[in-house]
Design a protein around this motif. Sequence first.
Motif, PDB file in Angstrom:
ATOM      1  N   ASN A 143       0.809  -1.205   0.000  1.00 44.82           N
ATOM      2  CA  ASN A 143       0.000   0.000   0.000  1.00 44.82           C
ATOM      3  C   ASN A 143       0.850   1.266   0.000  1.00 44.82           C
ATOM      4  N   GLU A 144       1.974   1.216   0.736  1.00 44.84           N
ATOM      5  CA  GLU A 144       2.820   2.407   0.826  1.00 44.84           C
ATOM      6  C   GLU A 144       3.568   2.692  -0.470  1.00 44.84           C
ATOM      7  N   SER A 145       3.535   1.749  -1.419  1.00 47.32           N
ATOM      8  CA  SER A 145       4.260   1.925  -2.683  1.00 47.32           C
ATOM      9  C   SER A 145       3.344   2.243  -3.859  1.00 47.32           C
ATOM     10  N   VAL A 146       2.046   2.295  -3.609  1.00 45.91           N
ATOM     11  CA  VAL A 146       1.103   2.520  -4.704  1.00 45.91           C
ATOM     12  C   VAL A 146       1.353   3.871  -5.376  1.00 45.91           C
ATOM     13  N   GLY A 147       1.795   4.855  -4.587  1.00 47.65           N
ATOM     14  CA  GLY A 147       2.063   6.165  -5.158  1.00 47.65           C
ATOM     15  C   GLY A 147       3.108   6.141  -6.259  1.00 47.65           C
ATOM     16  N   LEU A 148       4.022   5.163  -6.191  1.00 50.80           N
ATOM     17  CA  LEU A 148       5.039   5.029  -7.229  1.00 50.80           C
ATOM     18  C   LEU A 148       4.411   4.674  -8.569  1.00 50.80           C
ATOM     19  N   VAL A 149       3.309   3.936  -8.525  1.00 51.46           N
ATOM     20  CA  VAL A 149       2.623   3.521  -9.746  1.00 51.46           C
ATOM     21  C   VAL A 149       1.722   4.637 -10.265  1.00 51.46           C
ATOM     22  N   ILE A 150       1.149   5.410  -9.337  1.00 52.00           N
ATOM     23  CA  ILE A 150       0.233   6.480  -9.743  1.00 52.00           C
ATOM     24  C   ILE A 150       0.996   7.675 -10.311  1.00 52.00           C
ATOM     25  N   GLY A 151       2.013   8.124  -9.567  1.00 47.36           N
ATOM     26  CA  GLY A 151       2.768   9.296 -10.005  1.00 47.36           C
ATOM     27  C   GLY A 151       2.056  10.589  -9.680  1.00 47.36           C
ATOM     28  N   LYS A 152       2.756  11.684  -9.817  1.00 44.34           N
ATOM     29  CA  LYS A 152       2.200  13.000  -9.522  1.00 44.34           C
ATOM     30  C   LYS A 152       1.047  13.313 -10.463  1.00 44.34           C
ATOM     31  N   ALA A 153      -0.129  13.557  -9.863  1.00 46.88           N
ATOM     32  CA  ALA A 153      -1.343  13.849 -10.642  1.00 46.88           C
ATOM     33  C   ALA A 153      -1.659  12.743 -11.644  1.00 46.88           C
ATOM     34  N   GLY A 154      -1.258  11.505 -11.326  1.00 45.93           N
ATOM     35  CA  GLY A 154      -1.552  10.365 -12.190  1.00 45.93           C
ATOM     36  C   GLY A 154      -0.639  10.247 -13.392  1.00 45.93           C
ATOM     37  N   ALA A 155       0.489  10.975 -13.369  1.00 41.31           N
ATOM     38  CA  ALA A 155       1.370  11.006 -14.547  1.00 41.31           C
ATOM     39  C   ALA A 155       1.985   9.641 -14.849  1.00 41.31           C
ATOM     40  N   THR A 156       2.389   8.915 -13.797  1.00 42.37           N
ATOM     41  CA  THR A 156       3.069   7.638 -14.039  1.00 42.37           C
ATOM     42  C   THR A 156       2.111   6.589 -14.578  1.00 42.37           C
ATOM     43  N   ILE A 157       0.921   6.496 -13.994  1.00 42.85           N
ATOM     44  CA  ILE A 157      -0.021   5.478 -14.472  1.00 42.85           C
ATOM     45  C   ILE A 157      -0.441   5.770 -15.912  1.00 42.85           C
ATOM     46  N   LYS A 158      -0.554   7.043 -16.254  1.00 40.03           N
ATOM     47  CA  LYS A 158      -0.888   7.399 -17.642  1.00 40.03           C
ATOM     48  C   LYS A 158       0.245   6.983 -18.580  1.00 40.03           C
ATOM     49  N   TYR A 159       1.481   7.219 -18.139  1.00 38.97           N
ATOM     50  CA  TYR A 159       2.639   6.829 -18.951  1.00 38.97           C
ATOM     51  C   TYR A 159       2.674   5.312 -19.124  1.00 38.97           C
ATOM     52  N   LEU A 160       2.428   4.576 -18.033  1.00 36.51           N
ATOM     53  CA  LEU A 160       2.450   3.116 -18.095  1.00 36.51           C
ATOM     54  C   LEU A 160       1.392   2.592 -19.060  1.00 36.51           C
ATOM     55  N   GLU A 161       0.202   3.188 -19.013  1.00 37.52           N
ATOM     56  CA  GLU A 161      -0.869   2.741 -19.906  1.00 37.52           C
ATOM     57  C   GLU A 161      -0.538   3.061 -21.367  1.00 37.52           C
ATOM     58  N   GLN A 162      -0.027   4.258 -21.599  1.00 39.78           N
ATOM     59  CA  GLN A 162       0.301   4.646 -22.974  1.00 39.78           C
ATOM     60  C   GLN A 162       1.461   3.824 -23.525  1.00 39.78           C
ATOM     61  N   SER A 163       2.447   3.531 -22.680  1.00 39.98           N
ATOM     62  CA  SER A 163       3.628   2.793 -23.137  1.00 39.98           C
ATOM     63  C   SER A 163       3.335   1.329 -23.396  1.00 39.98           C
ATOM     64  N   SER A 164       2.479   0.742 -22.559  1.00 47.98           N
ATOM     65  CA  SER A 164       2.208  -0.693 -22.658  1.00 47.98           C
ATOM     66  C   SER A 164       0.996  -1.023 -23.513  1.00 47.98           C
ATOM     67  N   GLY A 165       0.036  -0.102 -23.566  1.00 51.11           N
ATOM     68  CA  GLY A 165      -1.214  -0.387 -24.259  1.00 51.11           C
ATOM     69  C   GLY A 165      -2.204  -1.123 -23.384  1.00 51.11           C
ATOM     70  N   ALA A 166      -1.843  -1.371 -22.130  1.00 56.20           N
ATOM     71  CA  ALA A 166      -2.725  -2.079 -21.195  1.00 56.20           C
ATOM     72  C   ALA A 166      -3.543  -1.087 -20.388  1.00 56.20           C
ATOM     73  N   ARG A 167      -4.647  -1.561 -19.828  1.00 56.61           N
ATOM     74  CA  ARG A 167      -5.441  -0.762 -18.896  1.00 56.61           C
ATOM     75  C   ARG A 167      -5.042  -1.153 -17.482  1.00 56.61           C
ATOM     76  N   ILE A 168      -4.790  -0.177 -16.646  1.00 51.20           N
ATOM     77  CA  ILE A 168      -4.312  -0.412 -15.284  1.00 51.20           C
ATOM     78  C   ILE A 168      -5.347   0.132 -14.305  1.00 51.20           C
ATOM     79  N   GLN A 169      -5.898  -0.750 -13.475  1.00 45.65           N
ATOM     80  CA  GLN A 169      -6.912  -0.353 -12.504  1.00 45.65           C
ATOM     81  C   GLN A 169      -6.414  -0.674 -11.099  1.00 45.65           C
TER      82      GLN A 169
END
Length: 222
Positions: A143-169
């Motif tokens: 739980n304490e590491s979830v922020g690493l996946v989300i990123g500032k204002a959701g920037a990291t999760i958006k990057y991960l989705e765009q780079s991989s083509g997968a949907r991340i929930q």
Amino acid sequence: QVQPPTYGGDAAGATGYETMTVVIEVPNDKVGLVIGRGGTTIKELETMTGARVQVTPDSLWQGKVQNRPIQLAGYQQQVEYCKTLIAQKVGVEVAALASQQEFSAATATGGANSTGPPGQGGGAARAFVTSAPSGDVIVNVPNESVGLVIGKAGATIKYLEQSSGARIQIAKECPPGSNLRPITLTGPSQQCVQAAQSMILAKVNDGAQIGGGAPAHGGYGG
């Protein structure tokens, strides 16, 4: 292809979150298959499963012909998945890995932070992969590491989705009795899902620089 363990039930298999340490053994002439060049295979096993892997060093096994002890530590599901992958690598059944030998931690060969079960003096808990009954891939992230996946204002999760083509929930909360947040990966192809899985594991377990950090609360996903 070895599949990650499946959790069932509303609590996402909460019993699989109990920590454990076990000793297995592999034929001495096949230890290299577990270690890999420069320890790369151990690191791969730890990244894929979240378990910590320590191999009795050569210096303590010179002249011995019996099987080499290997210590695995982590959550029950992590350890069981790691045993399955090691059995596949050395070409034996999982049952053949059972050992009554003691493990010596002195100068053992292991991956980063391989010092004990997560949350019990062994460094930070690690993310690991399971699969849902539906077949979806789930990355369980502390739980304490979830922020690493989300990123500032959701920037990291958006990057991960765009780079991989997968949907991340990302689940809004941890299952009962667990400090792990399930992240469900879906996509148009297995390659997309595997790409997202690899990047998330690298980000959480190995500190890969992918985007920025963020507070670890709330549910996110494309």
